[in-house]
Enzyme design. Structure first.
Site, PDB file in Angstrom:
ATOM      1  N   HIS A  91      -8.254  34.978 120.468  1.00 41.53           N
ATOM      2  CA  HIS A  91      -8.925  35.927 121.361  1.00 41.53           C
ATOM      3  C   HIS A  91      -8.007  37.074 121.763  1.00 41.53           C
ATOM      4  O   HIS A  91      -8.278  37.789 122.720  1.00 41.53           O
ATOM      5  CB  HIS A  91      -9.499  35.203 122.577  1.00 41.53           C
ATOM      6  CG  HIS A  91     -10.861  34.637 122.283  1.00 41.53           C
ATOM      7  ND1 HIS A  91     -11.088  33.821 121.210  1.00 41.53           N
ATOM      8  CD2 HIS A  91     -12.056  34.792 122.885  1.00 41.53           C
ATOM      9  CE1 HIS A  91     -12.372  33.487 121.175  1.00 41.53           C
ATOM     10  NE2 HIS A  91     -12.980  34.072 122.187  1.00 41.53           N
ATOM     11  N   ASP A 158     -10.801  34.742 133.670  1.00 42.23           N
ATOM     12  CA  ASP A 158     -12.239  34.928 133.887  1.00 42.23           C
ATOM     13  C   ASP A 158     -13.070  34.162 132.867  1.00 42.23           C
ATOM     14  O   ASP A 158     -14.193  33.755 133.141  1.00 42.23           O
ATOM     15  CB  ASP A 158     -12.605  36.415 133.744  1.00 42.23           C
ATOM     16  CG  ASP A 158     -11.985  37.248 134.833  1.00 42.23           C
ATOM     17  OD1 ASP A 158     -11.683  36.689 135.902  1.00 42.23           O
ATOM     18  OD2 ASP A 158     -11.800  38.461 134.617  1.00 42.23           O
ATOM     19  N   GLU A 274     -11.951  39.846 143.164  1.00 43.74           N
ATOM     20  CA  GLU A 274     -11.866  40.792 142.043  1.00 43.74           C
ATOM     21  C   GLU A 274     -12.667  42.035 142.417  1.00 43.74           C
ATOM     22  O   GLU A 274     -13.137  42.169 143.556  1.00 43.74           O
ATOM     23  CB  GLU A 274     -12.402  40.173 140.739  1.00 43.74           C
ATOM     24  CG  GLU A 274     -11.450  39.171 140.116  1.00 43.74           C
ATOM     25  CD  GLU A 274     -11.653  38.978 138.612  1.00 43.74           C
ATOM     26  OE1 GLU A 274     -12.467  39.697 138.004  1.00 43.74           O
ATOM     27  OE2 GLU A 274     -10.980  38.077 138.058  1.00 43.74           O
TER      28      GLU A 274
END
Ligand code: FAD
Length: 514
Positions: A91, A158, A274
């Site tokens: 990723h 996240d 956030e």
């Protein structure tokens, strides 16, 4: 003509030979070594879908010993050694887990049985709980396994379909970072196969130089094979608020107030903070109730940018008292730490698992529409707090808004420097508070360069305005840029490389030493 065709065929054969057989590999690994085109193709791509670099071979290790054997063989080889890149869940977005002409280690194959046998939970209430986790494990699997015992790691990303080894090689950040530190500061011990092929157990007390090197070390010093992760009793549910602002000063002041509550009154402190930007009247509004969307769209048109803070508190629903308490704590936060416009607060009450795994439903929806496996020209930055207003004006307003880069997902939230450990390799700005910004664009295969140019413009603006940003998960094209990135940490980084990976075999895709 016939001669030319012969020459042509000869060159084709030579180049195939070079791309597949330039290295010799340990015979005892032959069962796990693959070089068929599909495997090579899979190891030549990542979530970025921008860089494509072919390894000579891929190792699917069935044990940590296989990784040791692979690296030792290259390290001790008399001929040209091959490079080795651990690939977690690939990723990365800039080819960081690739190895041109070398060997990619498909870490996920250590989890072949998928039965959680490499997640072992231990400890107790008085000395603390922890999990010994194979580095190939995905965080979602760690969460599911620990929740079964009423426990949970404390610091998150996240998105949870990332490997433990992959995020610990960077930092692992999210809305918990302001309070609990990044994931790298919530690790007690590691097993690492160094660039010499030695398997070393390390911690702050034992082989500490390797321990601190590897955390945030971009895969440069060793392949992590096991991590001991801090756990705590898990809460069951989460109150999750989104609060909208049209004014950057109020937004950033409230974010900073919120993260500061931890120091003033721990009980009331938010577990997660956030923030995001809304710049397009038709995009990223899914979290809003449908009847409110037109109203918010017109606010976006009116102000150009609407900012929102996300704040969450975990709680236990087992008693009505817990529910009352969390509501009181949230009320306290809204009253004492915030100056929001009371018309624009959106609240959700979700399970702890659904909150932490909140990106996954979007992933599934994007996959269904064929929009997940597309280029991702991302930029992630750490920005010193003292320059956040300049950043807002110069980047969000002048570069993004004026040039119509309004539909991407943009994250912005603050963190404390003192929750990081300076002995580790990760690099952050030299200020007590810094902001984390993510420019998480998706693009087509024919236009990702436009976004890369935009990112370059952002970096150029910061450079010329003297805003000393640091890239997170970044890629730098030259050694000079890396030296600049590491700043005062460069000498240590370089010395540790010479100590633990003297032949510069590991993670060549980062392009630091290779
Ligand atoms: P890979 O991409 O496979 O590898 C990354 C690097 O680490 C490579 O250099 C590789 O060689 C090295 N490496 C991999 N495994 C090991 C190991 N066991 N030992 C040593 N080196 C190793 N990051 C955050 O911090 N917070 C977020 O909220 C966040 N959200 C994300 C959301 C999405 C959708 C995506 C795609 C990425 C996100 N990231 C986030 C970034 C992510 O943490 C990094 O890209 C991370 O490297 C991905 O893990 P991976 O397992 O895919 O690693």
């Amino acid at each position: 003509m016939a001669v030319n065709i012969q020459v042509f065929i000869y060159f084709i054969l030579i180049s195939i030979r070079i791309s597949t057989r330039a290295i010799s590999l340990p015979a005892e690994l032959s069962d796990g070594i693959h070089s068929d085109p599909d495997v090579i193709k899979a190891a030549s791509t990542d979530y970025g879908h921008i860089i494509s670099v072919k390894p000579a071979a891929v190792l699917s290790p069935s044990s940590v010993d296989d990784i040791k054997t692979l690296i030792s063989f290259s390290f001790n080889s008399n001929s040209t050694p091959y490079t080795v890149a651990a690939k977690g869940n690939a990723h990365s977005v800039w080819g960081q887990a690739m190895a041109a002409g070398g060997v990619v280690v498909d870490m996920l194959s250590l989890n072949k049985n998928g039965n959680g046998s490499r997640i072992v939970i231990a400890g107790n209430k008085s000395s603390g709980f922890y999990a010994d986790v194979g580095s190939e494990q995905l965080w979602i699997d760690v969460l599911n396994a620990t929740l079964k015992q009423g426990l949970s790691p404390v610091s998150w990303t996240d998105y949870l379909y990332l490997t433990v080894g992959g995020t610990l090689s960077n930092a692992g950040i999210s809305g918990q970072t302001h309070r609990r530190g990044p994931q790298i500061t919530n690790v007690k011990e590691l097993d690492v196969v160094t660039g010499k092929g030695d398997l070393v157990t390390c911690s702050p007390q034992q082989n500490s130089e390797l321990f601190f090197a590897v955390l945030g070390g971009l895969g440069q010093f060793g392949i992590i094979t096991r991590a001991r992760i801090v756990l705590e009793p898990a809460k069951k549910r989460v109150k999750w608020l989104r609060i909208l602002y049209n004014d950057f000063a109020a937004f950033s002041k409230d974010q900073e107030n919120l993260i500061a509550v931890g120091g003033a009154s721990y009980q009331n402190a938010p577990d997660y903070v956030e923030g995001q930007l809304l710049m397009d009247p038709n995009t990223n509004l899914e979290f809003l109730p449908p009847p409110d969307r037109p109203k918010i769209s017109s606010l976006i048109k009116q102000y150009g940018i609407i900012y929102f803070i996300e704040v969450a508190k975990y709680y236990d629903y087992s008693s009505p008292r817990a529910n009352n308490t969390v509501d009181k704590e949230l009320k306290w936060l809204l009253k004492n730490a915030m100056s929001f416009n009371p018309g624009y607060v959106y609240q959700a009450d979700v399970t702890y698992l659904d909150f932490l795994n909140r990106v996954h439903p979007s992933e599934l929806a994007l996959r269904e529409r064929g929009l997940w496996e597309v280029p991702h020209p991302w930029l992630n930055l750490f920005i010193p707090k003292s320059r956040i207003f300049d950043f807002n004006n110069g980047v969000f307003r002048d570069i993004l808004l004026k040039n119509n880069f309004t539909s991407s997902l943009i994250l912005l939230y603050p963190a404390f420097r003192n929750k990081w450990d300076d002995r580790m390799s990760a690099v952050i700005p030299d200020e007590d508070v810094f902001y984390i910004a993510g420019f998480l664009d998706s693009s087509g295969y024919d236009n990702w360069q436009v976004f890369v140019n935009k990112n370059d413009e952002i970096l150029h603006f910061c450079d010329s305005a003297g805003i000393k940003v640091k890239q997170y998960l970044g890629h730098h094209e030259s050694k000079e840029e890396w030296i600049n990135h590491f700043g005062s940490k460069w000498n240590t980084f370089q010395q540790r490389k010479a100590q633990f990976d003297p032949k510069m075999l590991l993670s060549p895709g980062q392009k630091i030493f290779n």
